[in-house]
Design an enzyme around this catalytic site. Structure first.
Site, mmCIF file in Angstrom:
data_model
loop_
_atom_site.group_PDB
_atom_site.id
_atom_site.type_symbol
_atom_site.label_atom_id
_atom_site.label_comp_id
_atom_site.label_asym_id
_atom_site.label_seq_id
_atom_site.Cartn_x
_atom_site.Cartn_y
_atom_site.Cartn_z
ATOM 1 N N TYR A 181 0.841 -1.195 0.000
ATOM 2 C CA TYR A 181 0.000 0.000 0.000
ATOM 3 C C TYR A 181 0.879 1.248 0.000
ATOM 4 O O TYR A 181 1.236 1.797 1.049
ATOM 5 C CB TYR A 181 -0.921 0.012 1.218
ATOM 6 C CG TYR A 181 -1.948 -1.097 1.261
ATOM 7 C CD1 TYR A 181 -2.268 -1.848 0.128
ATOM 8 C CD2 TYR A 181 -2.608 -1.405 2.445
ATOM 9 C CE1 TYR A 181 -3.213 -2.862 0.174
ATOM 10 C CE2 TYR A 181 -3.559 -2.410 2.506
ATOM 11 C CZ TYR A 181 -3.851 -3.147 1.360
ATOM 12 O OH TYR A 181 -4.797 -4.147 1.431
ATOM 13 N N HIS A 214 -0.319 -11.913 0.885
ATOM 14 C CA HIS A 214 -1.237 -10.953 0.257
ATOM 15 C C HIS A 214 -1.990 -11.551 -0.928
ATOM 16 O O HIS A 214 -3.157 -11.235 -1.150
ATOM 17 C CB HIS A 214 -0.451 -9.713 -0.186
ATOM 18 C CG HIS A 214 -1.283 -8.487 -0.341
ATOM 19 N ND1 HIS A 214 -0.767 -7.217 -0.249
ATOM 20 C CD2 HIS A 214 -2.610 -8.311 -0.570
ATOM 21 C CE1 HIS A 214 -1.727 -6.326 -0.429
ATOM 22 N NE2 HIS A 214 -2.858 -6.963 -0.631
ATOM 23 N N SER A 222 -13.182 -4.629 1.123
ATOM 24 C CA SER A 222 -14.162 -3.982 0.241
ATOM 25 C C SER A 222 -15.592 -4.373 0.613
ATOM 26 O O SER A 222 -16.387 -4.759 -0.250
ATOM 27 C CB SER A 222 -13.886 -4.334 -1.228
ATOM 28 O OG SER A 222 -12.634 -3.858 -1.640
ATOM 29 N N PRO A 223 -15.955 -4.288 1.909
ATOM 30 C CA PRO A 223 -17.281 -4.741 2.333
ATOM 31 C C PRO A 223 -18.423 -3.876 1.821
ATOM 32 O O PRO A 223 -19.590 -4.281 1.892
ATOM 33 C CB PRO A 223 -17.194 -4.691 3.866
ATOM 34 C CG PRO A 223 -16.197 -3.618 4.136
ATOM 35 C CD PRO A 223 -15.173 -3.759 3.039
ATOM 36 N N GLY A 235 -17.108 1.494 -1.801
ATOM 37 C CA GLY A 235 -17.923 2.677 -1.545
ATOM 38 C C GLY A 235 -19.281 2.689 -2.208
ATOM 39 O O GLY A 235 -20.142 3.505 -1.865
ATOM 40 N N PHE A 236 -19.499 1.785 -3.158
ATOM 41 C CA PHE A 236 -20.736 1.808 -3.928
ATOM 42 C C PHE A 236 -21.968 1.650 -3.048
ATOM 43 O O PHE A 236 -22.996 2.314 -3.258
ATOM 44 C CB PHE A 236 -20.708 0.698 -4.987
ATOM 45 C CG PHE A 236 -21.873 0.732 -5.937
ATOM 46 C CD1 PHE A 236 -21.832 1.528 -7.073
ATOM 47 C CD2 PHE A 236 -23.015 -0.018 -5.697
ATOM 48 C CE1 PHE A 236 -22.906 1.574 -7.949
ATOM 49 C CE2 PHE A 236 -24.092 0.013 -6.563
ATOM 50 C CZ PHE A 236 -24.035 0.816 -7.692
ATOM 51 N N GLY A 253 -24.144 4.443 -1.362
ATOM 52 C CA GLY A 253 -25.055 5.263 -2.139
ATOM 53 C C GLY A 253 -24.540 6.657 -2.401
ATOM 54 O O GLY A 253 -25.260 7.510 -2.938
#
Length: 329
Positions: free
Chosen positions: A57, A131, A209-210, A214-215, A218
């Protein structure tokens, strides 16, 4: 808020962990170091005690220097090291085209752990992940190397990111695996087939990515202007017109249930997995203190088994395009 135990380890953490990647990698240009450290420390004050980072990262600062995510985390936990659980990862570096270069050779694992210890400013790593699976190295070899690092006291426990069932079983037969870290969200459910293995072997499932990058909050649409060339979200399929259109039914469902529960869409997406299995630990990330608080508080939301079944049955009828290499239905 009841703590969750990671696998068969002695690590107990709050239900929602913090994915630290976005402070320096893939979510826009890296944050200025002191500002990032301040927000990370604020996350601890909110209640976060599980910080997830990785050797890979990194990002490029405005002055051309490299921002190392591990250094940010290490600086943020000074003075509270014994009160937090740090997870980091090895075996991945990025090529110029953003593709992954994999190296899980024993030599590289041993080199990487020393680099990570130094950047984190600690003499031990609580949870050390491979990873990504390296096809050139057998899982038994990786597990044996991790076992040696545990005996040396450099790491306490180990895990695998993007683990498959066969690889996980073979690795676990040599040195017990504490956790896997795989993608998981309402839009990315293809790893649910590994749940029975986690239960059988007493291995935790850390969900990255739960909220589908970010989708599921909303907050983003195809017209959203993401920040600069170092923000990967602009090229993700869920943010294209077609991908967004396919997921509109899901967003509508989340909007309705969230309103009934008086929670946000993001909180609902986290509560859905937290209430589904006691060994799932989501690690959403954010640079915004108010969003960090919102995500953490999802650990207090209760969904019944019937509510989860209802949501799952609706998800089963939906078809998504989502970052991660799968079309999920």
């Amino acid at each position: 808020m009841e703590k969750r135990k990671l696998g068969s380890s002695e690590l107990y953490i709050n239900p929602v962990g913090l994915g630290c990647m976005g402070f320096s990698h893939a979510s826009g240009d890296p944050m200025e170091k002191s500002a990032a450290v301040k927000i990370l420390r604020n996350a601890y004050e909110i209640g976060y005690d599980f910080f997830d980072t990785a050797e890979a990262y990194t990002g490029i600062n405005a002055d051309g220097t490299i921002s190392y995510n591990e250094e940010l985390v290490g600086e943020a936990v000074k003075g509270i090291r014994d009160k937090v659980v740090i997870a980091t990862k090895m075996g991945v570096s990025h090529n110029a085209d953003r593709s992954l270069k994999l190296d899980s050779s024993p030599e590289n694992i041993k080199r990487s752990v020393e680099v990570s210890l130094k950047k984190l400013g600690t003499d031990y790593i609580d949870l050390y992940y491979q990873h990504r699976i390296d096809p050139k190295v057998e899982p038994e070899t990786v597990a044996q190397t991790m076992s040696e690092l545990i005996k040396e006291g450099k790491i306490r426990y180990w895990g695998i990111s993007e683990a498959s069932e066969e690889y996980l079983r073979r690795a676990n037969s040599i040195c017990s695996v504490t956790a896997i870290e795989n993608r998981y969200s309402m839009m990315a459910r293809w790893h649910e087939t590994i749940f029975p293995v986690c239960e059988e072997l007493n291995i935790s499932y850390v969900a990255f990515s739960p909220m589908a990058n970010g989708f599921l909050t909303g907050k983003y649409t195809p017209t959203t202007k993401f920040e600069g060339s170092q923000d990967y979200r602009a090229s993700m399929p869920q943010y294209t017109e077609e991908g967004y259109s396919k997921a509109k039914e899901l967003l509508d469902m989340l909007t309705g249930i969230a309103a009934e529960k008086n929670v946000t869409m993001g909180q609902l997406s986290l509560a859905w997995m937290l209430n589904k299995k006691p060994y799932i630990v989501p690690i959403p990330g954010s640079r915004k203190p108010e969003r960090l608080k919102e995500n953490f508080d999802a650990g207090n939301i209760i969904l019944t088994k019937d509510e989860i079944t209802m949501i799952d049955s609706k998800l089963d009828t939906m078809d998504f395009e989502v970052f991660g290499g799968h079309s999920c239905k």
